[in-house]
Structure formats: structure tokens, C-alpha cells
Write a protein that holds these residues in place. Sequence first.
Motif, short mmCIF file in Angstrom:
data_model
loop_
_atom_site.label_atom_id
_atom_site.label_comp_id
_atom_site.label_asym_id
_atom_site.label_seq_id
_atom_site.Cartn_x
_atom_site.Cartn_y
_atom_site.Cartn_z
N UNK A 1 6.62 -2.51 8.80
CA UNK A 1 5.55 -2.12 9.76
C UNK A 1 4.34 -1.75 9.00
N UNK A 2 3.00 -1.87 9.93
CA UNK A 2 1.91 -1.44 9.20
C UNK A 2 1.32 -0.31 10.30
N UNK A 3 2.16 0.31 10.88
CA UNK A 3 1.75 1.54 11.84
C UNK A 3 2.01 2.87 11.07
N UNK A 4 1.07 3.71 10.71
CA UNK A 4 0.98 4.90 10.04
C UNK A 4 0.55 6.00 10.79
N UNK B 1 7.77 3.56 10.80
CA UNK B 1 9.07 2.66 10.37
C UNK B 1 9.90 3.32 9.81
N UNK B 2 9.66 3.85 8.35
CA UNK B 2 10.60 4.52 7.47
C UNK B 2 10.44 5.95 7.16
N UNK B 3 9.43 6.56 7.57
CA UNK B 3 9.02 7.86 7.48
C UNK B 3 8.61 8.12 5.96
N UNK B 4 8.28 7.09 5.17
CA UNK B 4 7.88 7.45 3.68
C UNK B 4 6.58 8.05 3.95
N UNK B 5 6.01 8.83 3.11
CA UNK B 5 4.66 9.22 3.08
C UNK B 5 3.82 8.87 1.79
N UNK B 6 2.50 8.77 1.94
CA UNK B 6 1.69 8.34 0.80
C UNK B 6 0.51 9.28 0.96
N UNK B 7 0.01 9.49 -0.16
CA UNK B 7 -1.45 10.27 -0.23
C UNK B 7 -2.48 9.36 -0.87
N UNK B 8 -3.49 9.14 -0.36
CA UNK B 8 -4.40 8.30 -0.85
C UNK B 8 -5.85 9.14 -0.87
N UNK B 9 -6.83 8.79 -1.80
CA UNK B 9 -7.98 9.45 -2.09
C UNK B 9 -8.78 8.96 -0.49
N UNK B 10 -9.63 9.84 0.17
CA UNK B 10 -10.06 9.45 1.33
C UNK B 10 -11.31 8.15 1.30
N UNK B 11 -11.71 7.89 0.20
CA UNK B 11 -12.43 6.64 -0.39
C UNK B 11 -11.63 5.41 -0.01
N UNK B 12 -10.54 5.43 -0.49
CA UNK B 12 -9.55 4.22 -0.75
C UNK B 12 -8.97 4.02 0.67
N UNK B 13 -8.57 5.35 1.39
CA UNK B 13 -7.88 5.19 2.89
C UNK B 13 -8.93 4.57 3.65
N UNK B 14 -10.23 4.58 3.51
CA UNK B 14 -11.42 4.22 4.46
C UNK B 14 -11.38 2.73 4.25
N UNK B 15 -11.17 2.07 2.91
CA UNK B 15 -11.39 0.86 2.75
C UNK B 15 -10.01 0.06 3.29
#
Length: 65
Positions: free
Chosen positions: A22-25, A40-54
Motif C-alpha cells: 500500500x502507499x496510504x499513510x 496497511x501493516x501499521x509500520x511507522x517511519x520518521x522523516x525530516x520535514x523536507x524529505x517528507x515534502x519531496x
Amino acid sequence: MQQKEFQLHDEVEMKKQHPCGTNRWKVIRMGADIRIKCMGCQHSVMLPRAEFAKKIKKVLASPGE
């Protein structure tokens, strides 16, 4: 390039698919870093704001809608 608007508890679509298929977060934490949880699998990921925006493609649902 236009900045994408997103808020806490929004459901977002990312450009790349997660290995679970899935690509729904869901955005579960905002600050200097953004924490997102796979719907989909409830895995969590932390990204820097700039990387998330890209990497974000679009906002699918907001809690206010």
C-alpha cells in the motif's frame, strides 16, 4: 513549485509504494520531523520535514472533511 498542505492525522499518498503493498499513510506526528504510519501493516517511519515534502504525492483525506 507549490508547497503541499498537510496536517496532523491526514491520510496521504506517497510516491513510492510500501513493501506491504500500500502507499496510504497517516500523519501521526508533526514537528521538525514527520512521523507517518502505514495504513496497511501499521509500520511507522520518521522523516525530516523536507524529505517528507519531496516524497508526498497528495493528501487523500483530512480529519476535518
